[in-house]
Design a protein around this motif. Structure first.
Motif, PDB file in Angstrom:
ATOM      1  N   TRP A 111      -1.420   8.249   5.274  1.00 50.39           N
ATOM      2  CA  TRP A 111      -2.559   8.452   3.873  1.00 50.39           C
ATOM      3  C   TRP A 111      -2.411   7.279   3.154  1.00 50.39           C
ATOM      4  CZ3 TRP A 111      -6.088  11.724   3.800  1.00 50.39           C
ATOM      5  CH2 TRP A 111      -5.827  12.660   4.738  1.00 50.39           C
ATOM      6  N   THR A 112      -2.127   6.334   3.489  1.00 47.93           N
ATOM      7  CA  THR A 112      -2.117   4.962   3.090  1.00 47.93           C
ATOM      8  C   THR A 112      -2.749   3.868   3.678  1.00 47.93           C
ATOM      9  OG1 THR A 112       0.174   5.137   2.645  1.00 47.93           O
ATOM     10  CG2 THR A 112      -0.392   2.756   2.468  1.00 47.93           C
ATOM     11  N   PHE A 159       6.946  10.170   7.210  1.00 44.31           N
ATOM     12  CA  PHE A 159       7.172   9.378   7.440  1.00 44.31           C
ATOM     13  C   PHE A 159       5.285   9.029   7.745  1.00 44.31           C
ATOM     14  CE2 PHE A 159       7.087   4.707   9.635  1.00 44.31           C
ATOM     15  CZ  PHE A 159       7.052   4.031   8.526  1.00 44.31           C
ATOM     16  N   TRP A 198       2.952   9.903   5.344  1.00 46.83           N
ATOM     17  CA  TRP A 198       2.838   8.869   4.739  1.00 46.83           C
ATOM     18  C   TRP A 198       1.777   7.752   4.445  1.00 46.83           C
ATOM     19  CZ3 TRP A 198       7.784   5.905   2.961  1.00 46.83           C
ATOM     20  CH2 TRP A 198       7.474   4.766   1.935  1.00 46.83           C
ATOM     21  N   VAL A 199       2.314   7.595   6.677  1.00 51.93           N
ATOM     22  CA  VAL A 199       1.494   6.224   6.571  1.00 51.93           C
ATOM     23  C   VAL A 199       0.313   6.462   7.017  1.00 51.93           C
ATOM     24  CG1 VAL A 199       0.957   4.448   8.762  1.00 51.93           C
ATOM     25  CG2 VAL A 199       3.500   5.437   7.662  1.00 51.93           C
ATOM     26  N   VAL A 201       0.745  16.679   1.365  1.00 50.64           N
ATOM     27  CA  VAL A 201       1.191  15.364   0.505  1.00 50.64           C
ATOM     28  C   VAL A 201       0.893  14.738   0.759  1.00 50.64           C
ATOM     29  CG1 VAL A 201       2.642  13.306   1.971  1.00 50.64           C
ATOM     30  CG2 VAL A 201       4.112  15.724   2.320  1.00 50.64           C
ATOM     31  N   GLY A 213       0.780  -1.126  -0.202  1.00 54.96           N
ATOM     32  CA  GLY A 213      -0.148  -0.121   0.043  1.00 54.96           C
ATOM     33  C   GLY A 213       0.501   1.613   0.241  1.00 54.96           C
ATOM     34  N   MET A 214       1.893   1.411   1.099  1.00 54.51           N
ATOM     35  CA  MET A 214       2.750   2.566   1.180  1.00 54.51           C
ATOM     36  C   MET A 214       3.517   2.414  -0.571  1.00 54.51           C
ATOM     37  SD  MET A 214       3.735   2.116   4.544  1.00 54.51           S
ATOM     38  CE  MET A 214       4.999   3.556   5.107  1.00 54.51           C
ATOM     39  N   THR A 236       0.878   4.232  -2.685  1.00 55.26           N
ATOM     40  CA  THR A 236       0.866   6.164  -2.126  1.00 55.26           C
ATOM     41  C   THR A 236       2.179   6.690  -3.095  1.00 55.26           C
ATOM     42  OG1 THR A 236       0.919   5.222   0.026  1.00 55.26           O
ATOM     43  CG2 THR A 236      -0.548   5.805  -0.505  1.00 55.26           C
ATOM     44  N   ILE A 256      -0.499  12.438  -2.207  1.00 53.83           N
ATOM     45  CA  ILE A 256      -1.190  11.305  -2.630  1.00 53.83           C
ATOM     46  C   ILE A 256      -2.178  10.884  -3.456  1.00 53.83           C
ATOM     47  CG2 ILE A 256      -1.067   9.972  -1.306  1.00 53.83           C
ATOM     48  CD1 ILE A 256       1.343   9.989   0.326  1.00 53.83           C
ATOM     49  N   HIS A 286       2.218   7.795  -6.536  1.00 52.95           N
ATOM     50  CA  HIS A 286       1.238   7.985  -6.766  1.00 52.95           C
ATOM     51  C   HIS A 286       1.653   9.700  -6.363  1.00 52.95           C
ATOM     52  CE1 HIS A 286      -2.306   7.016  -7.471  1.00 52.95           C
ATOM     53  NE2 HIS A 286      -2.394   5.875  -7.283  1.00 52.95           N
ATOM     54  N   LEU A 287       2.599  10.106  -5.212  1.00 56.38           N
ATOM     55  CA  LEU A 287       3.190  11.110  -5.125  1.00 56.38           C
ATOM     56  C   LEU A 287       3.918  11.130  -5.939  1.00 56.38           C
ATOM     57  CD1 LEU A 287       3.254  13.030  -2.608  1.00 56.38           C
ATOM     58  CD2 LEU A 287       5.664  11.540  -1.816  1.00 56.38           C
TER      59      LEU A 287
END
Ligand code: SF4
Ligand code: SF4
Lengths: 176, 372
Positions: free
Chosen positions: B334-335, B328, B331-332, B37, A24-25, A28, B41, A31-32
């Motif tokens: 939004w995942t 980080f 990021w996490v 961010v 999943g990471m 994303t 994303i 996409h980033l």
């Protein structure tokens, strides 16, 4: 009868969740990355870029009074639109056309014609109900104002937005 | 100058400098980073209007929060209702006091309070943060905030255990609670999870890096839970609890909760960096004829302008590491989706607690077998 849905058996790596999380990471992050590299098409920057040129003809924007090719406002103040309007946004004061003019005693005309754009829900009922093809929903959509009063479109404003509409049915004009 | 006076003066300077010049702007810009961010994303652009690339957005946000009507609902418990936002913000800022955020600058150590109970202090103060949430939930006199508060307290209790247990291997190894000593150890022997510096060919170091990495993962996840970040944001789960514990709050009081969460994130990241990632230390690979290849240590111990630059470099490195961790965190968030409540509890008590416990034994065995 109740149907038992069997849950899929997870193997140990799936039960650890970590591979799924990392996957999943990665998505994303992809996409980033694509956004940062400008590979993704993004939302339009609205006030600067507009979609107006691609707007279809049936777009339902602000309702407005139209003129025909002869330059006449076609509304006869029958008030059908006032009655059909679901949020009661329209207010019409009908008036008599003064004697001596061509259409005197034939039709009425709207002395006042206000549409409260705070109330209007752009449903298009007024356009549909109008027996004279006088009111149409045009393509204006950015209706803003600082006060409530500014948000009420009066007759002049409606005619200005409406402009001239071509190809309307004109069969009555000869009969009047 | 009188040494006591000098200490008081430099401490005040450090407090003001670190809180108002570094942490608070960092808090507001982490909100901005979060919005940008998350937008990127999700293939959007995010706030890009105020100033170049939207960089002044935090200022606009702050203005908006300050100018909003400060409304207190009628049926709340006024005293606690007002107390809760302060309790959410203050502990997050207080924890930073013991974290060494740089080596030395003009001979002054870059840590506000170098106390020998270091990490214990961090845990003690950080767990105060939960009171802000619980009191907010309780004093709001409304069911959704209440549920948020209850969830928060149980979540914090469950994860504080693994948080505490995860750092024990470090203390077994270093033998000190003082954070500056832990950083000092990492400068001499390499970072806890990546011991390149020093005699990096030593096998036992890399063996030790295994329990340290496990600790690092458990600790980081527990910090996620402590700061109520997704996937552990059950106390404020919007889809279930409206807004969670801060449903009844508005204007600046809400902003304090909001910023408190980010301040907690920053201090949490600072702790992670200090414990596992070498603190302010960044080894620079270097080569010269006398020593061959070696790692260069840059700090503020040199005299003159080189010491000043070294000191500033260390501060920069520290906050750089913190920023990377913050990204980080974002990021996490939004995942991953949010955990279900029972999954969260099971994960905390059955999984992380056991892992942390076993990890302690693992580390202890390795340390016991170490060649002295
Ligand atoms: S579009 Fe609908 S709401 Fe608007 S004026 Fe016409 S009938 Fe009324
Ligand atoms: S716009 Fe049409 S429906 Fe409305 S009053 Fe005029 S003629 Fe009647």
């Amino acid at each position: 009868m109740a149907i038992t849905v069997s849950r899929p058996k997870l193997n140990w790596s799936e039960r650890l969740y970590l591979p799924a999380i990392l996957g999943g990471m990665a998505i994303t992050f992809g996409h980033l990355k694509n956004m940062l590299l400008g590979r993704t098409k993004v939302t339009m920057q609205y006030p600067e870029q507009k979609w107006d040129s691609q707007m279809p003809d049936h777009y339902r924007g602000a309702p407005a009074l139209v003129k025909d090719e002869g330059g006449r406002v076609r509304c006869v103040a029958c008030q059908l639109c006032e009655f059909i309007c679901p949020p009661r946004a329209i207010r019409i004061v009908p008036g008599e056309i003064p004697l001596g003019e061509r259409f005197a005693k034939v039709e009425k005309y709207p002395e006042k014609f206000d549409i409260d754009m705070i109330r209007c829900i752009y449903c298009g009922m007024c356009e549909e109900v109008c027996p004279e093809q006088a009111i149409f929903l045009r393509k204006d959509y950015a209706i803003t104002g600082y006060t409530r009063a500014e948000m009420v479109h009066d007759k002049e404003k409606l005619i200005e937005i409406g402009g001239v509409m071509h190809g309307l049915v004109l069969k009555w004009n000869e009969k009047k | 100058m009188n040494p006591t006076l000098f200490l008081i003066f430099t401490s005040l300077l450090k407090i003001v400098g670190i809180v108002f010049v570094v942490i608070l702007p960092m808090v507001s810009y982490s909100v901005y980073a979060e919005r940008r961010v998350s937008a990127l994303i999700q293939d959007r652009l995010g706030p890009n209007r105020v100033g170049p690339a939207g960089l002044f957005q935090p200022i606009a946000d702050a203005m908006k929060f300050i100018l909003k009507e400060d409304f207190t609902p009628a049926n709340v418990n006024k005293f606690y209702y007002w107390l809760a936002p302060c309790l959410a913000m203050v502990p997050a800022l207080m924890t930073i006091a013991v974290v060494p955020f740089g080596s030395t600058l003009f001979g002054v150590p870059m840590v506000i309070a170098d106390i020998n109970v270091g990490v214990l202090y961090v845990f003690a103060i950080a767990s105060l943060g939960v009171y802000g949430i619980v009191i907010a939930g309780w004093s709001s006199n409304s069911k959704y905030p209440f549920l948020g508060g209850v969830r928060s307290s149980s979540q914090m209790i469950s994860y504080e255990l693994s948080l505490g247990l995860a750092v024990i291997p470090i203390f077994l190894l270093v033998g000190q609670l003082r954070l500056t000593d832990i950083v000092r150890y990492q400068i001499e022997n390499g970072w806890m999870i990546a011991p390149f510096v020093g005699h990096w060919t030593d096998g036992w170091k890399w063996l030790l890096a295994i329990p340290m990495s496990i600790s690092f993962v458990v600790f980081t996840i527990a910090i996620f839970a402590e700061t109520n970040r997704l996937p552990f944001d059950l106390p404020e789960a919007e889809t279930e609890l409206v807004g969670g514990y801060h449903t009844e709050y508005g204007s600046m009081k809400f902003a304090l909760f909001f910023l408190g969460e980010y301040a907690a994130m920053i201090t949490g990241s600072a702790i992670i960096v200090t414990l596992f990632l070498g603190g302010w230390h960044l080894p620079v690979p270097w080569w010269n004829h006398a020593h061959g290849f070696h790692w260069l240590l840059i700090d503020g111990s040199l005299g003159g302008w080189r010491g000043v630059i070294g000191g500033l470099f260390n501060i920069f490195v520290f906050f750089g590491k913190v920023s990377v961790l913050l990204l980080f965190f974002i990021w996490v968030r939004w995942t991953l989706p949010r955990f279900r409540y029972d999954q969260l509890m099971r994960l905390g008590w059955v999984f992380f607690f056991e892992i942390a416990l076993v990890n302690i034994f693992l580390a202890a065995i390795i340390i016991a077998c170490l060649p002295q």
